[in-house]
Write a protein that holds these residues in place. Sequence first.
Motif, PDB file in Angstrom:
ATOM      1  N   ARG A 197     -48.191 -56.364-140.776  1.00 20.31           N
ATOM      2  CA  ARG A 197     -48.674 -55.132-140.153  1.00 20.31           C
ATOM      3  C   ARG A 197     -49.012 -55.335-138.677  1.00 20.31           C
ATOM      4  N   MET A 198     -49.175 -56.592-138.260  1.00 21.43           N
ATOM      5  CA  MET A 198     -49.487 -56.880-136.855  1.00 21.43           C
ATOM      6  C   MET A 198     -48.231 -56.926-135.970  1.00 21.43           C
ATOM      7  N   VAL A 199     -47.066 -56.984-136.593  1.00 19.28           N
ATOM      8  CA  VAL A 199     -45.822 -57.134-135.836  1.00 19.28           C
ATOM      9  C   VAL A 199     -45.595 -55.989-134.844  1.00 19.28           C
ATOM     10  N   PRO A 200     -45.805 -54.713-135.219  1.00 19.84           N
ATOM     11  CA  PRO A 200     -45.597 -53.643-134.237  1.00 19.84           C
ATOM     12  C   PRO A 200     -46.453 -53.809-132.983  1.00 19.84           C
ATOM     13  N   PHE A 201     -47.687 -54.291-133.160  1.00 20.67           N
ATOM     14  CA  PHE A 201     -48.557 -54.490-131.993  1.00 20.67           C
ATOM     15  C   PHE A 201     -48.009 -55.585-131.085  1.00 20.67           C
ATOM     16  N   ALA A 202     -47.553 -56.671-131.678  1.00 16.91           N
ATOM     17  CA  ALA A 202     -46.978 -57.762-130.883  1.00 16.91           C
ATOM     18  C   ALA A 202     -45.749 -57.281-130.118  1.00 16.91           C
ATOM     19  N   ALA A 203     -44.931 -56.455-130.770  1.00 21.11           N
ATOM     20  CA  ALA A 203     -43.730 -55.927-130.109  1.00 21.11           C
ATOM     21  C   ALA A 203     -44.097 -55.005-128.956  1.00 21.11           C
ATOM     22  N   VAL A 204     -45.133 -54.184-129.137  1.00 19.17           N
ATOM     23  CA  VAL A 204     -45.580 -53.277-128.072  1.00 19.17           C
ATOM     24  C   VAL A 204     -46.114 -54.077-126.881  1.00 19.17           C
ATOM     25  N   CYS A 205     -46.865 -55.145-127.154  1.00 15.83           N
ATOM     26  CA  CYS A 205     -47.373 -55.992-126.073  1.00 15.83           C
ATOM     27  C   CYS A 205     -46.221 -56.601-125.272  1.00 15.83           C
ATOM     28  N   ALA A 206     -45.235 -57.126-125.994  1.00 12.95           N
ATOM     29  CA  ALA A 206     -44.078 -57.729-125.323  1.00 12.95           C
ATOM     30  C   ALA A 206     -43.340 -56.697-124.478  1.00 12.95           C
ATOM     31  N   ALA A 207     -43.174 -55.496-125.029  1.00 12.63           N
ATOM     32  CA  ALA A 207     -42.455 -54.445-124.307  1.00 12.63           C
ATOM     33  C   ALA A 207     -43.210 -54.010-123.051  1.00 12.63           C
ATOM     34  N   ASN A 208     -44.539 -53.899-123.150  1.00 15.55           N
ATOM     35  CA  ASN A 208     -45.332 -53.512-121.979  1.00 15.55           C
ATOM     36  C   ASN A 208     -45.195 -54.529-120.854  1.00 15.55           C
ATOM     37  N   CYS A 209     -45.133 -55.803-121.223  1.00 17.59           N
ATOM     38  CA  CYS A 209     -45.006 -56.861-120.215  1.00 17.59           C
ATOM     39  C   CYS A 209     -43.629 -56.838-119.536  1.00 17.59           C
ATOM     40  N   ILE A 210     -42.665 -56.195-120.180  1.00 18.41           N
ATOM     41  CA  ILE A 210     -41.320 -56.081-119.599  1.00 18.41           C
ATOM     42  C   ILE A 210     -41.142 -54.731-118.911  1.00 18.41           C
ATOM     43  N   ASN A 211     -41.479 -53.670-119.646  1.00 20.50           N
ATOM     44  CA  ASN A 211     -41.161 -52.318-119.205  1.00 20.50           C
ATOM     45  C   ASN A 211     -41.873 -51.918-117.920  1.00 20.50           C
ATOM     46  N   ILE A 212     -43.178 -52.143-117.859  1.00 22.69           N
ATOM     47  CA  ILE A 212     -43.949 -51.673-116.706  1.00 22.69           C
ATOM     48  C   ILE A 212     -43.534 -52.380-115.416  1.00 22.69           C
ATOM     49  N   PRO A 213     -43.467 -53.731-115.396  1.00 18.22           N
ATOM     50  CA  PRO A 213     -43.014 -54.379-114.154  1.00 18.22           C
ATOM     51  C   PRO A 213     -41.583 -54.007-113.775  1.00 18.22           C
ATOM     52  N   MET A 214     -40.698 -53.869-114.783  1.00 22.86           N
ATOM     53  CA  MET A 214     -39.320 -53.518-114.474  1.00 22.86           C
ATOM     54  C   MET A 214     -39.222 -52.086-113.945  1.00 22.86           C
TER      55      MET A 214
END
Length: 334
Positions: free
Chosen positions: A190-207
Amino acid sequence: MADPGMMKEDLTTSEPATPRLNLDEPMFDQNVYMGRAKHFLMVTNPLNVLLSNAQLDEAKKLVQLYREGKEPAGTSNDEVWTAKYRYDSAFHPDTKEKMMLIGRMSAQVPMNMCITGCMMTFYRTTPAVLFWQWFNQSFNAVVNYTNRSGDKPIPVSQLGKSYALATVGAVGSAIGLNSLVKSAPPIIGRMVPFAAVCAANCINIPMMRSAELANGIPVFDENGHRLGNSKKAAKSAITQVVISRIFMAMPGMLLPAFVMNKLDKGTFLKRYPYLGAPIQVSMVGIMLLFATPMCCALFPQKSSLPVSSLEEDLQTGIQKRGGGIDRVYFNKGL
């Protein structure tokens, strides 16, 4: 003929003029966390989504009239502040353009409660993970573009690249982690979606905001005079936004996970399985209602840096201006 002494007394005892509101600053003190939290509670108010274009244009008109000292007679301070926060909820602080509806901060709670709730409900199968992570990154791309800092448009090619990389990062993280935790306890899955969102934020916002990193964002003195563009200010702004977004997602994605894991072990959801998604979406919504303004408030919207930490050429230009400027200010974005 009136007594001059009486006239003098009347002048000295007359009521002082009501001080004008400073609409360049929020209603609440932004130097303290609670002031920022109250400010963002009003900016992110989901009810602002229901405002019509006519109401928003009317709010903009009142704000403009007040700035010019031409507001209608009898206009109260409360009416001005209401108009100002309606204006701020829908118009970009740098470009002054009306933002698209789903990209506004007032749309964050209703949009994210549905998307996050579904990501956390339908996380077990690969097709569901693919769809909801893609959907979430599509929404994030709109939000990041809408709430960018600065007044320069982002090239379409940059938008596409940022969107693609963030989506691949989120989907790859979710699918990869799901495969790793298959034999782990259900709560870990159940924690996997949160980990994926964290990873995406670290990519999406700077890009999405990489043009700011390349060209800098506008910096101003304390009186609002533009001093130039700074890449270091852009880096600071983007870092603050990434941290805020991760903390914003944390309560709505972690606490409901524990509650739903507990419910899964009981008989309630076995008897009423169709209630799983509504319960999860509702919990996420309640969490986001408070987490969104509280996490937006972690850093001041009008952020600042000491002049000594800026690029050398910008420091030199500021020093030539004189005036003893030791800090610069910038809009960090959201």
